[in-house]
Design a protein around this motif. Sequence first.
Motif, PDB file in Angstrom:
ATOM      1  N   PHE A 163       0.847  -1.198   0.000  1.00  0.00           N
ATOM      2  CA  PHE A 163       0.000   0.000   0.000  1.00  0.00           C
ATOM      3  C   PHE A 163       0.882   1.247   0.000  1.00  0.00           C
ATOM      4  O   PHE A 163       1.963   1.251   0.579  1.00  0.00           O
ATOM      5  CB  PHE A 163      -0.893   0.018   1.244  1.00  0.00           C
ATOM      6  CG  PHE A 163      -1.843  -1.121   1.291  1.00  0.00           C
ATOM      7  CD1 PHE A 163      -2.998  -1.100   0.518  1.00  0.00           C
ATOM      8  CD2 PHE A 163      -1.599  -2.233   2.072  1.00  0.00           C
ATOM      9  CE1 PHE A 163      -3.879  -2.163   0.533  1.00  0.00           C
ATOM     10  CE2 PHE A 163      -2.478  -3.306   2.098  1.00  0.00           C
ATOM     11  CZ  PHE A 163      -3.622  -3.268   1.326  1.00  0.00           C
ATOM     12  N   THR A 164       0.379   2.300  -0.635  1.00  0.00           N
ATOM     13  CA  THR A 164       1.161   3.535  -0.649  1.00  0.00           C
ATOM     14  C   THR A 164       0.393   4.649   0.054  1.00  0.00           C
ATOM     15  O   THR A 164       0.965   5.626   0.492  1.00  0.00           O
ATOM     16  CB  THR A 164       1.443   3.962  -2.099  1.00  0.00           C
ATOM     17  OG1 THR A 164       0.233   3.825  -2.834  1.00  0.00           O
ATOM     18  CG2 THR A 164       2.505   3.086  -2.716  1.00  0.00           C
ATOM     19  N   ASN A 165      -0.940   4.470   0.147  1.00  0.00           N
ATOM     20  CA  ASN A 165      -1.732   5.571   0.701  1.00  0.00           C
ATOM     21  C   ASN A 165      -2.936   4.991   1.434  1.00  0.00           C
ATOM     22  O   ASN A 165      -4.073   5.238   1.066  1.00  0.00           O
ATOM     23  CB  ASN A 165      -2.176   6.464  -0.472  1.00  0.00           C
ATOM     24  CG  ASN A 165      -2.981   7.634   0.006  1.00  0.00           C
ATOM     25  OD1 ASN A 165      -2.914   7.994   1.174  1.00  0.00           O
ATOM     26  ND2 ASN A 165      -3.776   8.210  -0.877  1.00  0.00           N
ATOM     27  N   LEU A 166      -2.663   4.207   2.464  1.00  0.00           N
ATOM     28  CA  LEU A 166      -3.742   3.466   3.130  1.00  0.00           C
ATOM     29  C   LEU A 166      -4.495   4.407   4.069  1.00  0.00           C
ATOM     30  O   LEU A 166      -3.880   5.145   4.834  1.00  0.00           O
ATOM     31  CB  LEU A 166      -3.100   2.316   3.918  1.00  0.00           C
ATOM     32  CG  LEU A 166      -4.026   1.259   4.495  1.00  0.00           C
ATOM     33  CD1 LEU A 166      -4.782   0.558   3.391  1.00  0.00           C
ATOM     34  CD2 LEU A 166      -3.225   0.219   5.265  1.00  0.00           C
ATOM     35  N   GLY A 167      -5.824   4.381   3.999  1.00  0.00           N
ATOM     36  CA  GLY A 167      -6.590   5.290   4.843  1.00  0.00           C
ATOM     37  C   GLY A 167      -7.477   4.582   5.848  1.00  0.00           C
ATOM     38  O   GLY A 167      -7.817   5.121   6.893  1.00  0.00           O
ATOM     39  N   LEU A 168      -7.865   3.328   5.512  1.00  0.00           N
ATOM     40  CA  LEU A 168      -8.823   2.636   6.373  1.00  0.00           C
ATOM     41  C   LEU A 168      -8.601   1.126   6.286  1.00  0.00           C
ATOM     42  O   LEU A 168      -8.387   0.590   5.196  1.00  0.00           O
ATOM     43  CB  LEU A 168     -10.255   2.970   5.910  1.00  0.00           C
ATOM     44  CG  LEU A 168     -11.406   2.218   6.571  1.00  0.00           C
ATOM     45  CD1 LEU A 168     -11.567   2.647   8.021  1.00  0.00           C
ATOM     46  CD2 LEU A 168     -12.717   2.455   5.827  1.00  0.00           C
ATOM     47  N   ILE A 169      -8.617   0.462   7.435  1.00  0.00           N
ATOM     48  CA  ILE A 169      -8.575  -1.010   7.435  1.00  0.00           C
ATOM     49  C   ILE A 169      -9.822  -1.496   8.164  1.00  0.00           C
ATOM     50  O   ILE A 169     -10.125  -1.035   9.275  1.00  0.00           O
ATOM     51  CB  ILE A 169      -7.333  -1.564   8.164  1.00  0.00           C
ATOM     52  CG1 ILE A 169      -6.053  -1.058   7.499  1.00  0.00           C
ATOM     53  CG2 ILE A 169      -7.336  -3.092   8.152  1.00  0.00           C
ATOM     54  CD1 ILE A 169      -4.775  -1.573   8.133  1.00  0.00           C
ATOM     55  N   ILE A 170     -10.549  -2.418   7.521  1.00  0.00           N
ATOM     56  CA  ILE A 170     -11.715  -3.016   8.177  1.00  0.00           C
ATOM     57  C   ILE A 170     -11.376  -4.480   8.442  1.00  0.00           C
ATOM     58  O   ILE A 170     -11.007  -5.204   7.512  1.00  0.00           O
ATOM     59  CB  ILE A 170     -12.947  -2.924   7.258  1.00  0.00           C
ATOM     60  CG1 ILE A 170     -13.323  -1.465   7.053  1.00  0.00           C
ATOM     61  CG2 ILE A 170     -14.118  -3.699   7.846  1.00  0.00           C
ATOM     62  CD1 ILE A 170     -14.337  -1.239   5.966  1.00  0.00           C
ATOM     63  N   VAL A 171     -11.464  -4.900   9.689  1.00  0.00           N
ATOM     64  CA  VAL A 171     -11.243  -6.313  10.002  1.00  0.00           C
ATOM     65  C   VAL A 171     -12.603  -6.873  10.398  1.00  0.00           C
ATOM     66  O   VAL A 171     -13.110  -6.590  11.486  1.00  0.00           O
ATOM     67  CB  VAL A 171     -10.236  -6.484  11.156  1.00  0.00           C
ATOM     68  CG1 VAL A 171      -9.943  -7.956  11.387  1.00  0.00           C
ATOM     69  CG2 VAL A 171      -8.942  -5.752  10.844  1.00  0.00           C
ATOM     70  N   ASP A 172     -13.202  -7.641   9.492  1.00  0.00           N
ATOM     71  CA  ASP A 172     -14.553  -8.139   9.743  1.00  0.00           C
ATOM     72  C   ASP A 172     -14.470  -9.477  10.476  1.00  0.00           C
ATOM     73  O   ASP A 172     -13.566 -10.259  10.209  1.00  0.00           O
ATOM     74  CB  ASP A 172     -15.277  -8.308   8.406  1.00  0.00           C
ATOM     75  CG  ASP A 172     -16.782  -8.339   8.591  1.00  0.00           C
ATOM     76  OD1 ASP A 172     -17.235  -8.079   9.723  1.00  0.00           O
ATOM     77  OD2 ASP A 172     -17.502  -8.629   7.627  1.00  0.00           O
ATOM     78  N   GLU A 173     -15.405  -9.753  11.355  1.00  0.00           N
ATOM     79  CA  GLU A 173     -15.403 -10.981  12.175  1.00  0.00           C
ATOM     80  C   GLU A 173     -14.051 -11.092  12.889  1.00  0.00           C
ATOM     81  O   GLU A 173     -13.364 -12.103  12.785  1.00  0.00           O
ATOM     82  CB  GLU A 173     -15.639 -12.228  11.312  1.00  0.00           C
ATOM     83  CG  GLU A 173     -16.846 -12.165  10.397  1.00  0.00           C
ATOM     84  CD  GLU A 173     -18.172 -12.111  11.144  1.00  0.00           C
ATOM     85  OE1 GLU A 173     -18.196 -12.472  12.323  1.00  0.00           O
ATOM     86  OE2 GLU A 173     -19.170 -11.694  10.546  1.00  0.00           O
ATOM     87  N   GLU A 174     -13.669 -10.027  13.622  1.00  0.00           N
ATOM     88  CA  GLU A 174     -12.285  -9.948  14.119  1.00  0.00           C
ATOM     89  C   GLU A 174     -11.957 -11.022  15.156  1.00  0.00           C
ATOM     90  O   GLU A 174     -10.804 -11.251  15.472  1.00  0.00           O
ATOM     91  CB  GLU A 174     -12.009  -8.555  14.683  1.00  0.00           C
ATOM     92  CG  GLU A 174     -12.877  -8.145  15.871  1.00  0.00           C
ATOM     93  CD  GLU A 174     -12.338  -8.627  17.189  1.00  0.00           C
ATOM     94  OE1 GLU A 174     -11.132  -8.759  17.312  1.00  0.00           O
ATOM     95  OE2 GLU A 174     -13.147  -8.908  18.087  1.00  0.00           O
ATOM     96  N   HIS A 175     -12.982 -11.717  15.685  1.00  0.00           N
ATOM     97  CA  HIS A 175     -12.713 -12.724  16.721  1.00  0.00           C
ATOM     98  C   HIS A 175     -12.228 -14.038  16.135  1.00  0.00           C
ATOM     99  O   HIS A 175     -11.824 -14.936  16.871  1.00  0.00           O
ATOM    100  CB  HIS A 175     -14.011 -13.010  17.486  1.00  0.00           C
ATOM    101  CG  HIS A 175     -15.077 -13.564  16.591  1.00  0.00           C
ATOM    102  ND1 HIS A 175     -15.894 -12.756  15.836  1.00  0.00           N
ATOM    103  CD2 HIS A 175     -15.441 -14.840  16.293  1.00  0.00           C
ATOM    104  CE1 HIS A 175     -16.718 -13.516  15.127  1.00  0.00           C
ATOM    105  NE2 HIS A 175     -16.454 -14.770  15.380  1.00  0.00           N
ATOM    106  N   GLU A 176     -12.268 -14.182  14.795  1.00  0.00           N
ATOM    107  CA  GLU A 176     -11.991 -15.485  14.186  1.00  0.00           C
ATOM    108  C   GLU A 176     -10.544 -15.929  14.384  1.00  0.00           C
ATOM    109  O   GLU A 176      -9.619 -15.146  14.188  1.00  0.00           O
ATOM    110  CB  GLU A 176     -12.272 -15.424  12.672  1.00  0.00           C
ATOM    111  CG  GLU A 176     -13.731 -15.516  12.328  1.00  0.00           C
ATOM    112  CD  GLU A 176     -14.313 -16.875  12.677  1.00  0.00           C
ATOM    113  OE1 GLU A 176     -13.538 -17.820  12.906  1.00  0.00           O
ATOM    114  OE2 GLU A 176     -15.542 -16.973  12.731  1.00  0.00           O
TER     115      GLU A 176
END
Length: 817
Positions: free
Chosen positions: A394-407
Amino acid sequence: MSYFINVILPIPLDKEFTYSINKTEAAFLQPGMRVAVQFGKSKIYAALVTKVHQNPPLVYEAKEIEHILDESPIVTQHQLELWSWISNYYMCTKGEVMRAALPGAFLLESETIILKNEKSLFDESLLKDDEFLIYEALQYQSLLRIQEVMNIVGKKNVLPVIKRLIEKEVITVQEEIYEQYKPKIVRYIRLNTTYTKEEALRDLLDTMTRAPKQRKVLMHLFTLQAQATKPIKVNELIKTSNSSAAVIRALVDKNILDEYHLQTDRVQYTGEVTENTKQLSEYQHKAYEEIKHSFETKDVCLFHGVTSSGKTEVYVKLIEQAIQKEEQVLYLLPEIALTTQLISRLQEYFGEKLTVYHSKYSVNERVEAWNNVKTKKSKAQVVIGARSAIFLPFTNLGLIIVDEEHENTFKQYDPAPRYHARDTAIVLAKMFCAKVVLGSATPALETYYNARQKKYGLVQLTRRYGDVLMPDINLVDIKTKYRKKEMTGHFSDTLLTGIHDALKEGEQVILFQNRRGYSPVVECNTCGHSPQCPNCDVSLTFHSYRNQLRCHYCGYHIAMPQKCMACDSVDLTTKGFGTEQIEKELQELFPDHNIGRMDQDTTRGKHGYEKIISRFEEGDIDIMVGTQMLSKGLDFRNVSLVGIMNADNLLNFPDFRAHERSFQLMQQVAGRAGRTKKRGKVLIQTYNPFHQILQQVSVNDYSGMFTDQIEERHQYKYPPFYKIIKITGKHKDYNRVNEATNWLAKSFRNVFNENVLGPEFPPVSRIRNQYHKNIVIKIPQGQSLNKTKEVIKKINTSFKSIKEFSGVRVIINVDNY
């Protein structure tokens, strides 16, 4: 003035190595480029440059590099920082991180080629049989590869033969590097420019009356050109005109048609961008605003929304916002099965901007995704993938979504680096000053604890989308059902009635059993013998569709025996049950309905998941039986009943997270029911309906479970209060593993006193003929993590120098839960 570079090699070594380069190379090379270097006596690797400098190495003389492989860096500075964080935190080497991070095509290996030695003269009669076979083959072929030599000689170990031939000066060997990634080139066709004028074209068609096939192809080319403006592929033209490649080749040779090539991406999205994003309900909108508000003060926000509350729509709004700022978005999912359903959903919103990255893609597809992300192409603004997508450039990351983070699938167990994608994502976001959303209906205890401690923001969404009620969860006591003879096979009468009712209404049913195969144990009724795996300490599982016994640890399999191997009795029975057995029982109970099965055996291959999921969505399958793949956030509109066949084998697992895990799993499976208008129903079969966790599942009491579990964790010194490092010794000799782990445990006890547990054999102590023995080190909150790891490394180094323990592999797993 001499110049040098430091490189990381894709092998499990701790240090970076120094190679020498000349002045022009030094001016050209940048960190993140690959160079081919020789390491060891002859092997050539693609190494990654980390630094260009002028300090020669002190201990060894720097070798020169072979050649430069890239024109521009393929790895960014941020990635190199992330790699060194992973290697420090998870106690592995940078080479291992590099191997995991780069798509296979970037990791060049060299291949040994064998050539005939033209210069020397020798007596053929002195050659042994296998040597002569190779010599003879080289009379007909200019070169041989190792694999071909193996086939000629007919055995695996061919190095001694090659060595003898080199000594006798019959052959010479060379190392050849091969690039694995080949861009996809497509052949296109167009009419030669001389015939674009009408008169020339008319003359041409008149001359072609004697070649009707060629004339037909031309006519079809004109209609294709009239229909579309885009270039015309050769195979497209062959298909529409029903002709052959030879006809087109003849037209090209006559200079009537021109052939040209273009490079294209392997994965392309062809659909339309149809929908504007959906309107959020007032509760979703409130949650969306709260998340934005929480981002003003905190970088990480836990989004705790119940199953089917429409978390994805909130994510979509957040992604839209990031795209407007021209930032990149990473959307992490625990399971490849989930990506297939979600991709089609997100493509309706974002179309071309979406790139998918996971291990079921081919090497070439992954390289293309990698390059698109690195060059900030518009088609890679939103990246969706499983845990390996965290390594993209990535060169310009703005947002990370971790879905079902308990897995637990976010944690990599083998091989190293044993990283956890959720924790790594938070570190990655920090480097870019990006924001992280952790979403789940049943968050991991550690995450929820961090949110309670105000380390993360916390946003809750307690209403299901469209105000649908949470499913009605009932516990079925199968102990009394068996006693009253109200069971049919493995189904209680309550569950069967539920299935009948749902099918009568034209609705679908999901049944969950966390074990694949037909049955885990085959036993002889006469002498009690059950077939075991020769390589592991487990009994073989019976798979009826292939009629064989398989080991789920090493893949060993034999045909199902007709009689007992010990006493020759033919009276064999199966104990326990897996998904196959349930599928078979259902086929007998509901012969008029379609029954599907979703487990590792039925979802092999790149599109295995998609086929089954889309069949279920389209209503082809009435009852779906599956393992935990089914519990991962899939969205089926027409499911009204979910049955859990046996809740007890989840709860009685020897692990400090067993209760938390089973709560999460049952809640997630239950969340597949009743996702549209009608309230869903969930039936859980168990021998112990009064179990605390089952009671909490039945009333959706997450905070009750959290309070109980966190209290226990505090009392028995487990995360989040203590950090855990697990150290495993592996060797094929039982006694050696014993002695080695005892020595290690003793050394650790000298430093960490009572915070060392073990050594202890795990429940399955032998896998693939290797004995395992574990030591667990607990690190209290005040103790420095870095110093603890330094001590562990020191002890491990002295362990490696002890001769008696040579060959014992030590595996260090940080945060092994």
